[in-house]
Design a protein around this motif. Structure first.
Motif, PDB file in Angstrom:
ATOM      1  N   ALA A   1       7.263   2.632   5.786  1.00 23.81           N
ATOM      2  CA  ALA A   1       7.612   3.418   4.577  1.00 23.81           C
ATOM      3  C   ALA A   1       6.744   4.391   3.987  1.00 23.81           C
ATOM      4  CB  ALA A   1       7.872   2.264   3.353  1.00 23.81           C
ATOM      5  N   GLY A   2       6.141   5.183   5.001  1.00 23.82           N
ATOM      6  CA  GLY A   2       5.415   6.286   4.923  1.00 23.82           C
ATOM      7  C   GLY A   2       3.725   5.959   4.930  1.00 23.82           C
ATOM      8  N   GLY A   3       3.210   4.943   5.399  1.00 24.33           N
ATOM      9  CA  GLY A   3       2.158   4.845   5.633  1.00 24.33           C
ATOM     10  C   GLY A   3       1.266   5.590   6.555  1.00 24.33           C
ATOM     11  N   THR A   4       1.862   5.846   7.738  1.00 27.60           N
ATOM     12  CA  THR A   4       1.181   6.548   8.615  1.00 27.60           C
ATOM     13  C   THR A   4       0.894   7.939   8.110  1.00 27.60           C
ATOM     14  OG1 THR A   4       3.096   7.385   9.969  1.00 27.60           O
ATOM     15  CG2 THR A   4       1.819   5.408  10.686  1.00 27.60           C
ATOM     16  N   GLN A   5       1.953   8.581   7.252  1.00 29.12           N
ATOM     17  CA  GLN A   5       2.047   9.982   6.705  1.00 29.12           C
ATOM     18  C   GLN A   5       1.163  10.168   5.556  1.00 29.12           C
ATOM     19  OE1 GLN A   5       3.368  12.275   8.956  1.00 29.12           O
ATOM     20  NE2 GLN A   5       3.160  10.341  10.113  1.00 29.12           N
ATOM     21  N   ARG A   6       1.347   9.251   4.421  1.00 30.37           N
ATOM     22  CA  ARG A   6       0.812   9.340   3.150  1.00 30.37           C
ATOM     23  C   ARG A   6      -0.799   8.737   3.076  1.00 30.37           C
ATOM     24  NH1 ARG A   6       5.973   7.829   1.199  1.00 30.37           N
ATOM     25  NH2 ARG A   6       7.107   9.613   0.356  1.00 30.37           N
ATOM     26  N   LEU A   7      -0.865   7.731   3.978  1.00 31.52           N
ATOM     27  CA  LEU A   7      -2.283   7.478   3.994  1.00 31.52           C
ATOM     28  C   LEU A   7      -3.110   8.674   4.661  1.00 31.52           C
ATOM     29  CD1 LEU A   7      -4.189   4.966   3.452  1.00 31.52           C
ATOM     30  CD2 LEU A   7      -3.839   4.136   5.819  1.00 31.52           C
ATOM     31  N   THR A   8      -2.721   9.072   5.660  1.00 34.26           N
ATOM     32  CA  THR A   8      -3.401  10.009   6.560  1.00 34.26           C
ATOM     33  C   THR A   8      -3.726  11.407   5.670  1.00 34.26           C
ATOM     34  OG1 THR A   8      -2.249   9.272   8.615  1.00 34.26           O
ATOM     35  CG2 THR A   8      -3.433  11.381   8.467  1.00 34.26           C
ATOM     36  N   ARG A   9      -2.730  11.665   4.963  1.00 38.44           N
ATOM     37  CA  ARG A   9      -2.887  12.784   3.916  1.00 38.44           C
ATOM     38  C   ARG A   9      -3.915  12.444   2.838  1.00 38.44           C
ATOM     39  NH1 ARG A   9       2.251  14.117   6.096  1.00 38.44           N
ATOM     40  NH2 ARG A   9       3.003  16.136   5.771  1.00 38.44           N
ATOM     41  N   ALA A  10      -3.912  10.914   2.484  1.00 40.69           N
ATOM     42  CA  ALA A  10      -4.698  10.941   1.443  1.00 40.69           C
ATOM     43  C   ALA A  10      -6.266  10.717   1.792  1.00 40.69           C
ATOM     44  CB  ALA A  10      -4.483   9.610   0.664  1.00 40.69           C
TER      45      ALA A  10
ATOM     46  N   CYS B   1       0.695  -1.485  -0.151  1.00 33.78           N
ATOM     47  CA  CYS B   1       0.270   0.016   0.024  1.00 33.78           C
ATOM     48  C   CYS B   1       0.930   1.384  -0.001  1.00 33.78           C
ATOM     49  CB  CYS B   1      -1.093  -0.154   1.174  1.00 33.78           C
ATOM     50  SG  CYS B   1      -2.159   1.373   1.268  1.00 33.78           S
ATOM     51  N   GLU B   2       2.022   0.956   0.671  1.00 37.69           N
ATOM     52  CA  GLU B   2       3.094   2.162   0.832  1.00 37.69           C
ATOM     53  C   GLU B   2       3.476   2.485  -0.592  1.00 37.69           C
ATOM     54  OE1 GLU B   2       5.132   0.760   4.251  1.00 37.69           O
ATOM     55  OE2 GLU B   2       4.339   2.209   5.401  1.00 37.69           O
ATOM     56  N   LEU B   3       4.007   1.474  -1.330  1.00 32.61           N
ATOM     57  CA  LEU B   3       4.552   1.584  -2.490  1.00 32.61           C
ATOM     58  C   LEU B   3       3.592   2.222  -3.512  1.00 32.61           C
ATOM     59  CD1 LEU B   3       6.715   1.240  -4.460  1.00 32.61           C
ATOM     60  CD2 LEU B   3       5.786  -1.085  -4.931  1.00 32.61           C
ATOM     61  N   ALA B   4       2.314   1.795  -3.509  1.00 36.83           N
ATOM     62  CA  ALA B   4       1.177   2.295  -4.432  1.00 36.83           C
ATOM     63  C   ALA B   4       1.192   3.823  -3.956  1.00 36.83           C
ATOM     64  CB  ALA B   4      -0.157   1.538  -4.014  1.00 36.83           C
ATOM     65  N   MET B   5       1.169   4.222  -2.851  1.00 37.31           N
ATOM     66  CA  MET B   5       1.091   5.692  -2.466  1.00 37.31           C
ATOM     67  C   MET B   5       2.306   6.507  -2.947  1.00 37.31           C
ATOM     68  SD  MET B   5      -1.133   5.831   1.201  1.00 37.31           S
ATOM     69  CE  MET B   5      -0.132   4.686   2.193  1.00 37.31           C
ATOM     70  N   HIS B   6       3.369   5.822  -3.265  1.00 33.84           N
ATOM     71  CA  HIS B   6       4.548   6.571  -3.699  1.00 33.84           C
ATOM     72  C   HIS B   6       4.120   6.974  -5.243  1.00 33.84           C
ATOM     73  CE1 HIS B   6       6.827   5.477  -0.270  1.00 33.84           C
ATOM     74  NE2 HIS B   6       8.019   6.050  -0.842  1.00 33.84           N
ATOM     75  N   ALA B   7       3.195   6.483  -5.819  1.00 29.99           N
ATOM     76  CA  ALA B   7       2.860   6.660  -7.259  1.00 29.99           C
ATOM     77  C   ALA B   7       2.136   8.198  -6.945  1.00 29.99           C
ATOM     78  CB  ALA B   7       1.970   5.857  -7.831  1.00 29.99           C
ATOM     79  N   ASP B   8       1.982   8.836  -8.289  1.00 26.98           N
ATOM     80  CA  ASP B   8       1.390  10.105  -8.332  1.00 26.98           C
ATOM     81  C   ASP B   8      -0.221   9.897  -8.673  1.00 26.98           C
ATOM     82  OD1 ASP B   8       3.589  11.707  -8.208  1.00 26.98           O
ATOM     83  OD2 ASP B   8       4.266  10.531 -10.021  1.00 26.98           O
ATOM     84  N   ILE B   9      -0.672   8.851  -9.347  1.00 20.67           N
ATOM     85  CA  ILE B   9      -1.771   8.471  -9.948  1.00 20.67           C
ATOM     86  C   ILE B   9      -2.065   7.128  -9.516  1.00 20.67           C
ATOM     87  CG2 ILE B   9      -3.626   8.388 -11.532  1.00 20.67           C
ATOM     88  CD1 ILE B   9      -2.121  10.656 -13.059  1.00 20.67           C
ATOM     89  N   LEU B  10      -3.163   6.891  -8.695  1.00 17.60           N
ATOM     90  CA  LEU B  10      -3.382   5.362  -8.251  1.00 17.60           C
ATOM     91  C   LEU B  10      -4.908   5.123  -8.971  1.00 17.60           C
ATOM     92  CD1 LEU B  10      -1.834   6.780  -5.811  1.00 17.60           C
ATOM     93  CD2 LEU B  10      -2.395   4.817  -4.432  1.00 17.60           C
ATOM     94  N   ILE B  11      -4.714   4.144  -9.501  1.00 24.34           N
ATOM     95  CA  ILE B  11      -6.134   3.435  -9.983  1.00 24.34           C
ATOM     96  C   ILE B  11      -6.136   2.156  -9.828  1.00 24.34           C
ATOM     97  CG2 ILE B  11      -6.196   5.218 -12.100  1.00 24.34           C
ATOM     98  CD1 ILE B  11      -5.992   2.613 -13.817  1.00 24.34           C
ATOM     99  N   ALA B  12      -7.233   1.562  -9.720  1.00 23.72           N
ATOM    100  CA  ALA B  12      -7.318   0.116  -9.090  1.00 23.72           C
ATOM    101  C   ALA B  12      -8.434  -0.605  -9.626  1.00 23.72           C
ATOM    102  CB  ALA B  12      -7.423   0.146  -7.510  1.00 23.72           C
TER     103      ALA B  12
END
Ligand code: CO8
Length: 257
Positions: A140-149, A110-121
């Motif tokens: 690897a950023g899960g607590t920060q990027r997921l919260t921002r998203a 999930c963290e790798l996916a959130m390193h992308a600029d556009i996520l489609i699923a």
């Protein structure tokens, strides 16, 4: 040739990277992350490559960090973890990355996916940060990027319970921008990537950087960056071409200058 990735292209400016460790649901071991980081290193300076599509299999985008590898690391091993540099490399890649996510995107996946600029699923995608079930937490950023998203409420629930969410919920929460039939996810991601690849590369690069500033900095700093970037683009040949092509009612021919 990487052992854990399938590389295709570039075609029409798009490099397709497929994670390929099917026996471990694409679990991200150091070798795989090193290969990904090396491919992106080369892609950064390859002018034939304008965008990258990152995908896994229909069953799993990636089921997280490799748990067997992690189990063999003690505190010093984690402190000196070579994967940290690979994650940083992926995060600072300047060209757009589109993640085409099918199946499990869990933990580091999930963290790798959130390193992308556009996520489609794909319709079958499942997102989660299950580290808490292993007695650890996202690293690897899960607590920060997921919260921002998705906001604090859902991020907190996902990270503290380890529960997965569906593609539909991820769309509703703003983690992804589109859902496709599973078998069409990669095709759709390539379509998006080709559209971006046809635009002026410098404008694309600065737009990506500016949009990231929205979550990396305060509003005043972000707006200042946008203004500077907008000004820089006024000196490019592609800007002149874009405006002229509009006036002449034809398609622009961008050169990256
Ligand atoms: N690591 C290693 N192997 C894995 C992983 C993994 N993360 N996930 C699955 N596998 C392996 C399984 O062990 C199994 O192997 P085998 O056939 O040899 O037994 C194979 O893949 C297939 O998996 P399952 O049989 O379990 O398949 P199911 O369909 O029954 O279940 C699940 C699929 C639900 C995805 C399940 O495999 C699962 O729960 N996997 C673990 C998910 C997880 O906890 N991920 C988080 C890992 S921790 C993490 O990501 C921290 C990141 C920190 C990064 C810090 C960098 C510096």
């Amino acid at each position: 040739m990487p052992d854990n990735l399938i590389i295709q292209g570039p075609e029409k400016g798009v490099l397709l990277i497929t994670l390929n460790r099917p026996q471990a649901l694409n679990a991200l071991n150091t070798e795989l992350l090193g290969e990904l980081s090396a491919v992106l290193d080369a892609a950064e300076f390859d002018t034939e490559i304008r965008t990258v599509v990152l995908t896994g299999s229909e069953r799993a985008f990636a089921a997280g960090a490799d748990i067997n590898e992690m189990a063999a690391r003690d505190l010093v091993g984690i402190l000196e973890d070579p994967r940290v540099a690979h994650w940083q490399r992926i995060a600072r890649f300047p060209k757009p990355i589109i993640a085409a996510i099918n199946g499990f995107a869990l933990g580091g996946g999930c963290e790798l996916a959130m390193h992308a600029d556009i996520l489609i699923a794909g319709e079958n995608a499942r997102f989660g940060q299950p580290e808490i079930n292993l007695g650890i937490m996202p690293g690897a950023g899960g607590t920060q990027r997921l919260t921002r998203a998705v906001g604090t409420a859902l991020a907190m629930q996902m990270a503290l319970t380890g529960e997965q969410i569906s593609a539909q919920r991820a769309l509703q929460a703003g983690l992804i921008s589109e859902i496709c039939p599973t078998e069409l996810t990669v095709e759709r991601a390539i379509q998006i990537a080709e559209t971006i690849a046809s635009k002026a590369p410098l404008a694309v690069r600065l737009t990506k950087e500016a949009v990231h500033k929205a979550s990396d900095t305060d509003l005043a700093t972000g707006l200042r960056f946008e203004r500077h970037a907008f000004t820089v683009l006024s000196g490019t040949a592609d800007r002149a071409e874009g405006l002229k092509a509009f006036q002449e009612k034809r398609k622009p021919k961008f050169t990256g200058c």
